[in-house]
Design a protein around this motif. Sequence first.
Motif, PDB file in Angstrom:
ATOM      1  N   MET A 223      78.873 -62.770  59.413  1.00 53.47           N
ATOM      2  CA  MET A 223      78.785 -61.511  58.623  1.00 53.47           C
ATOM      3  C   MET A 223      77.368 -61.255  58.366  1.00 53.47           C
ATOM      4  N   GLN A 224      76.688 -61.906  58.408  1.00 64.49           N
ATOM      5  CA  GLN A 224      74.905 -61.288  58.367  1.00 64.49           C
ATOM      6  C   GLN A 224      74.710 -60.744  59.698  1.00 64.49           C
ATOM      7  N   ALA A 225      75.097 -61.129  60.770  1.00 63.52           N
ATOM      8  CA  ALA A 225      74.901 -60.482  62.060  1.00 63.52           C
ATOM      9  C   ALA A 225      75.568 -58.980  62.112  1.00 63.52           C
ATOM     10  N   VAL A 226      76.811 -59.005  61.488  1.00 64.98           N
ATOM     11  CA  VAL A 226      77.570 -57.560  61.516  1.00 64.98           C
ATOM     12  C   VAL A 226      76.599 -56.574  60.626  1.00 64.98           C
TER      13      VAL A 226
ATOM     14  N   VAL B 228      84.559 -62.682  48.889  1.00 62.55           N
ATOM     15  CA  VAL B 228      84.598 -61.787  50.057  1.00 62.55           C
ATOM     16  C   VAL B 228      85.381 -62.408  51.091  1.00 62.55           C
ATOM     17  N   CYS B 229      86.420 -61.524  51.568  1.00 64.15           N
ATOM     18  CA  CYS B 229      87.096 -61.970  52.672  1.00 64.15           C
ATOM     19  C   CYS B 229      86.624 -61.593  54.112  1.00 64.15           C
ATOM     20  N   ASN B 230      86.299 -60.388  54.261  1.00 67.90           N
ATOM     21  CA  ASN B 230      85.551 -59.914  55.384  1.00 67.90           C
ATOM     22  C   ASN B 230      84.445 -58.839  55.315  1.00 67.90           C
ATOM     23  N   ILE B 231      83.692 -58.890  55.854  1.00 70.03           N
ATOM     24  CA  ILE B 231      82.685 -57.620  56.050  1.00 70.03           C
ATOM     25  C   ILE B 231      82.928 -57.137  57.629  1.00 70.03           C
ATOM     26  N   GLY B 232      83.320 -55.773  57.922  1.00 69.45           N
ATOM     27  CA  GLY B 232      83.843 -55.391  59.028  1.00 69.45           C
ATOM     28  C   GLY B 232      84.663 -56.398  59.923  1.00 69.45           C
ATOM     29  N   PRO B 233      84.162 -56.657  61.109  1.00 69.70           N
ATOM     30  CA  PRO B 233      85.134 -57.384  61.797  1.00 69.70           C
ATOM     31  C   PRO B 233      84.805 -58.998  61.563  1.00 69.70           C
ATOM     32  N   ALA B 234      83.865 -59.356  60.694  1.00 61.66           N
ATOM     33  CA  ALA B 234      83.653 -60.867  60.590  1.00 61.66           C
ATOM     34  C   ALA B 234      84.325 -61.303  59.491  1.00 61.66           C
TER      35      ALA B 234
ATOM     36  N   LYS C 180      83.327 -74.582  50.550  1.00 59.67           N
ATOM     37  CA  LYS C 180      83.183 -74.676  51.884  1.00 59.67           C
ATOM     38  C   LYS C 180      82.870 -73.070  52.312  1.00 59.67           C
ATOM     39  N   PHE C 181      83.215 -72.093  51.449  1.00 57.34           N
ATOM     40  CA  PHE C 181      82.906 -70.950  51.952  1.00 57.34           C
ATOM     41  C   PHE C 181      81.680 -70.361  51.372  1.00 57.34           C
ATOM     42  N   PRO C 182      80.683 -69.823  52.030  1.00 60.16           N
ATOM     43  CA  PRO C 182      79.372 -69.297  51.501  1.00 60.16           C
ATOM     44  C   PRO C 182      79.538 -68.132  50.670  1.00 60.16           C
ATOM     45  N   THR C 183      80.732 -67.209  51.096  1.00 60.64           N
ATOM     46  CA  THR C 183      80.846 -66.075  50.240  1.00 60.64           C
ATOM     47  C   THR C 183      81.522 -66.031  49.101  1.00 60.64           C
ATOM     48  N   ARG C 184      82.066 -67.642  48.448  1.00 60.28           N
ATOM     49  CA  ARG C 184      82.178 -67.720  47.177  1.00 60.28           C
ATOM     50  C   ARG C 184      81.042 -67.168  46.213  1.00 60.28           C
ATOM     51  N   ALA C 185      79.915 -67.526  46.508  1.00 57.36           N
ATOM     52  CA  ALA C 185      78.449 -67.072  45.713  1.00 57.36           C
ATOM     53  C   ALA C 185      78.556 -65.706  45.929  1.00 57.36           C
ATOM     54  N   LEU C 186      79.129 -64.906  46.683  1.00 54.55           N
ATOM     55  CA  LEU C 186      79.090 -63.381  46.852  1.00 54.55           C
ATOM     56  C   LEU C 186      77.715 -62.935  47.586  1.00 54.55           C
TER      57      LEU C 186
END
Length: 392
Positions: A204-207, A162-168, A190-196
């Motif tokens: 991202m969670q805030a968005v 995941v690269c972005n969700i909305g502005p995050a 280093k990127f939590p989004t690797r685990a999708l």
Amino acid sequence: MRYMTAGESHGPEEIAIIEGIPAGLKITQDDINHELARRQHGYGRGQRQVIETDSVSILSGVRHQITLGSPITLNVHNDDHSHWSKIMDPNTPATAENSMRKVLRPRPGHADLVGGMKYRHDQDLRNVLERSSARETVMRVAVGAVAKKLLQEIDVDVHGFVCNIGPAHSDMSILTTFQNLDEIRKTSEKFPTRALDVKGDADMQAVIDQTKINANTVGGTVQVMATNMPAGLGSYVSANEKLDAKLARAIISINAFKGVDFGGGFANAEKFGDEVMDEIIWDADKGFSRTSNNLGGFEGGMTNGGVIVVRGVVKPIPTLYRPMQSVDIDTHENHRASIERSDTTAVTAAAVIAESMVAIELAKAVLDKFDADSIDRLKEQVAEYRNEIQKF
């Protein structure tokens, strides 16, 4: 290799048939279920993912966990069908009771209205949305799981982010420069989004949380990378044989995807040639390679031996709990659009689906070039081809 899926969102079953997988490939239900679980997980998913626990049954083409070379049939049961059995019953005529939950107010951004026009479903747009629903992608992920197992046999790995969700945003662009799987895995930690799952990414969670409060939906961008693909798959001699074009079509075929690019992608349009072209070097041990990967692993519609990098833009889900302006197809009066159960975002799932579609197209390309009858013979041919390419 080719495949077909069948099934409606609230129908009893989702089915896929795959033809052209070589004999001798080990595949288990657990292999496929692992990928199905990844599709269901992710921050922002809706209530349907709580109801369903996707689990595959392999009905044909596999014996004792080994493919036979014959068509493979995969089946996923829709647990939610129990609440829709009368409404979706294929064997009884329509009555006032089983025609409940008609959809007459099409949702902007969905297939409802145009599908109704095309197929003359002027009495109930549910006939459209049941098949156009992203629920169908569960079987694409199941097929993708088989494709990924095949690719692993020739040491090709496919990974979705995941690269972005909305502005995050998460800064995933650095990954386009990597040339081997070890580098990708090391940095992706280093990127939590690797685990999708964006629980580890506060922005991202805030968005997503705010979007849910607003009864809205939000889109994003996903990136898929494939490592160690042999150079020369695809072709420059015919437009319909260009492998990057096939990948672009596969990505856009996923529900809600509205854009696709490779490597540096659209950012390359703002650069000059010497900033974009991937310069060529040669090493006695490795043969030819590139100093960068701005073109995403493709030249002339063919793989060039670099990491394949493809991104897809995912629009917000059309079903809003704060529905938008629509028109009743029966009365032609202005109304708010119908509401169906939905997610706040499905970008995490979209990354898994995109990963599957890339794996499917790459597996097709491999099977088009090498032996498609036996997995062992295919591996022998790939190894021989890699050796030939290295010595060019």
